[in-house]
Design a protein around this motif. Structure first.
Motif, mmCIF file in Angstrom:
data_model
loop_
_atom_site.group_PDB
_atom_site.id
_atom_site.type_symbol
_atom_site.label_atom_id
_atom_site.label_comp_id
_atom_site.label_asym_id
_atom_site.label_seq_id
_atom_site.Cartn_x
_atom_site.Cartn_y
_atom_site.Cartn_z
ATOM 1 N N THR A 36 0.748 -1.151 -0.143
ATOM 2 C CA THR A 36 0.156 -0.116 0.071
ATOM 3 C C THR A 36 0.865 1.376 -0.054
ATOM 4 O OG1 THR A 36 -0.211 0.260 2.408
ATOM 5 C CG2 THR A 36 -1.610 -1.120 1.329
ATOM 6 N N ALA A 37 0.362 2.240 -0.502
ATOM 7 C CA ALA A 37 1.222 3.528 -0.451
ATOM 8 C C ALA A 37 1.764 3.750 0.992
ATOM 9 C CB ALA A 37 0.305 4.732 -1.020
ATOM 10 N N ALA A 45 13.064 14.104 -1.022
ATOM 11 C CA ALA A 45 12.331 15.167 -1.281
ATOM 12 C C ALA A 45 11.206 15.123 -2.368
ATOM 13 C CB ALA A 45 13.022 16.423 -2.031
ATOM 14 N N PRO A 46 9.984 15.548 -2.160
ATOM 15 C CA PRO A 46 8.791 15.394 -3.195
ATOM 16 C C PRO A 46 9.390 15.865 -4.486
ATOM 17 C CG PRO A 46 8.170 16.275 -1.116
ATOM 18 C CD PRO A 46 9.557 16.227 -0.979
ATOM 19 N N GLY A 47 8.894 14.925 -5.597
ATOM 20 C CA GLY A 47 9.600 15.681 -6.974
ATOM 21 C C GLY A 47 10.689 14.601 -7.331
ATOM 22 N N THR A 48 11.447 14.079 -6.404
ATOM 23 C CA THR A 48 12.485 13.313 -6.718
ATOM 24 C C THR A 48 12.049 12.010 -7.702
ATOM 25 O OG1 THR A 48 13.640 14.003 -4.774
ATOM 26 C CG2 THR A 48 14.594 12.068 -5.713
ATOM 27 N N ALA A 69 4.035 14.115 -2.294
ATOM 28 C CA ALA A 69 4.164 14.775 -1.343
ATOM 29 C C ALA A 69 4.134 14.446 0.108
ATOM 30 C CB ALA A 69 3.117 16.072 -1.288
ATOM 31 N N ASP A 70 3.597 12.850 0.179
ATOM 32 C CA ASP A 70 3.581 12.385 1.298
ATOM 33 C C ASP A 70 4.619 11.352 1.555
ATOM 34 O OD1 ASP A 70 2.882 10.463 -0.544
ATOM 35 O OD2 ASP A 70 1.152 9.623 0.514
#
Length: 87
Positions: A36-37, A45-48, A69-70
């Motif tokens: 699961t997520a 970092a988010p976006g990596t 983002a999470d």
């Protein structure tokens, strides 16, 4: 007058062209297969973008994940090499 009748038809056809592609499903060997997520998190970092490669049914699979983002992973790209190792 005939041109005005065609405008809704063209608008409908163009709307079909912008449909989003379906999400990729993870394969056995994918980083997110069978999880699961919430179970896989990273400090990145988010976006990596994260790369993964593995053998699946005799073919080499290359996957790219984007950190959300999470801090979970989202599979965004997959390519397959039909012959492995490359010659």
């Amino acid at each position: 007058m005939k041109v005005l009748r065609l405008i809704p038809v063209f608008a409908f056809v163009l709307a079909g062209c912008t449909a989003a592609s379906p999400d990729l499903e993870p394969l056995p060997g994918s980083l997110t297969y069978g999880e699961t997520a919430a179970s896989r998190r990273t400090q990145a970092a988010p976006g990596t973008m994260i790369q993964n490669r593995f053998l699946h049914q005799g073919t080499m699979v290359f996957e790219t994940y984007e950190v959300q983002a999470d801090h979970s992973y989202k599979l965004v790209r997959r390519s397959v090499a039909d012959t492995w190792p490359p010659r």
